[in-house]
Enzyme design. Sequence first.
Site, short mmCIF file in Angstrom:
data_model
loop_
_atom_site.label_atom_id
_atom_site.label_comp_id
_atom_site.label_asym_id
_atom_site.label_seq_id
_atom_site.Cartn_x
_atom_site.Cartn_y
_atom_site.Cartn_z
CB SER A 147 -0.90 0.01 1.23
OG SER A 147 -1.69 1.17 1.24
CB CYS A 190 -0.01 5.32 9.23
SG CYS A 190 0.76 6.65 8.31
CE LYS A 214 1.81 -2.06 5.80
NZ LYS A 214 1.73 -1.38 4.51
CG ASN A 243 3.13 0.95 8.01
OD1 ASN A 243 3.83 1.72 7.37
ND2 ASN A 243 1.81 1.03 8.01
CB THR A 244 7.54 3.09 7.50
OG1 THR A 244 6.44 3.79 8.09
CG2 THR A 244 7.34 2.99 6.02
N GLY A 253 8.95 -5.38 3.75
CA GLY A 253 9.92 -4.48 4.35
C GLY A 253 11.25 -4.65 3.65
#
Length: 305
Positions: free
Chosen positions: A20, A129, A165, A192-193, A243
């Site tokens: 995404s 996020c 996620k 995620n980041t 990742g």
Amino acid sequence: MDLTTDITGLRLKNPVLTASGTFGFGLEFEDYGDLRDLGGIVVKGLSLKPREGNPMPRLAETPCGMLNAIGIQNPGVECFLRDKLPRLPWRETAVIANLYACGVEEFGELAGVLSAEEGVAALEINVSCPNVKEGGAAFGQDPLQIGRVTEAVKKRAGTKPVIVKLSPNVTDIAACARAAESAGADALSAVNTLLGMAVDVRTRRPRLANVVGGLSGPAIKPVALRCVFQCVRAVGIPVIGLGGISSAEDALEFLLVGAAAVQVGTANFLRPDFAFRLARELPEALAAVGAAGLDAYRGGLVLPE
Ligand SMILES: Cc1cc2nc3c(=O)[nH]c(=O)nc-3n(C[C@H](O)[C@H](O)[C@H](O)COP(=O)(O)O)c2cc1C
């Protein structure tokens, strides 16, 4: 070689998905390959109403990766359903909606809207996020909140599989994974980041207007791999790994630790045809390491005695 993958009811022709926010709504990449070659497309994070995102600059290059603080800029779910989804080959390739909301109720409402759509194969909840002030990281760092959001989405998701996620910005990702599973998640995606920062020594300012942002790309692969490994051991539901994947060998590493499928993120910016090539070349890559097939190879990590 049979590459079909079943993620709790989500049937994929192969285990290669796009992550995404790094592949737009898929349509932007049609010049680089055939979208039907992909196992699935996870579209840009969607919210009930359009969002402008964070102020610029919101991207910065870093060694072996990038920082972003986009802040879930998106045209809103209605625009997606009206203008984007009908143009995607959703009958041939799974289209997965990525959901972003500021509260538990709103997550449920968004799930209700998306689950009514035939072309949406599954829902991926973004509770992780790091770049938005409301919600965002606050949800993803608290197992209790992860459970609440998962339950709310599950209630409204109908028959659509729900993927949660997870964020790597936690001390115990296994606890987050278990919270999602207990609340009814059909699968997880990790990660995620990672929260990061960059500064300009001349202007003496942070490189991102948001000051901090999400680090992605090859720099985060070892952390992501460790997170996937820990999630796979913590839960019984499938875990989708992502990742920093930017080669077939990277994808194999995630499969080996037990990922059911993989997502390609930042690599899409550098090599827009990479995900297409990975999907096509996976059988060759598996054969090159002596694997008899995907199922035989997946989760086959040999640990020290
Ligand atoms: C520019 C950008 C936008 C992103 N937007 C979203 C998003 O809307 N929803 C989401 O769940 N993840 C989003 N992500 C996170 C990616 O999907 C992925 O989890 C992360 O980048 C790690 O994978 P990678 O290292 O392969 O990029 C975004 C990442 C980038 C770089």
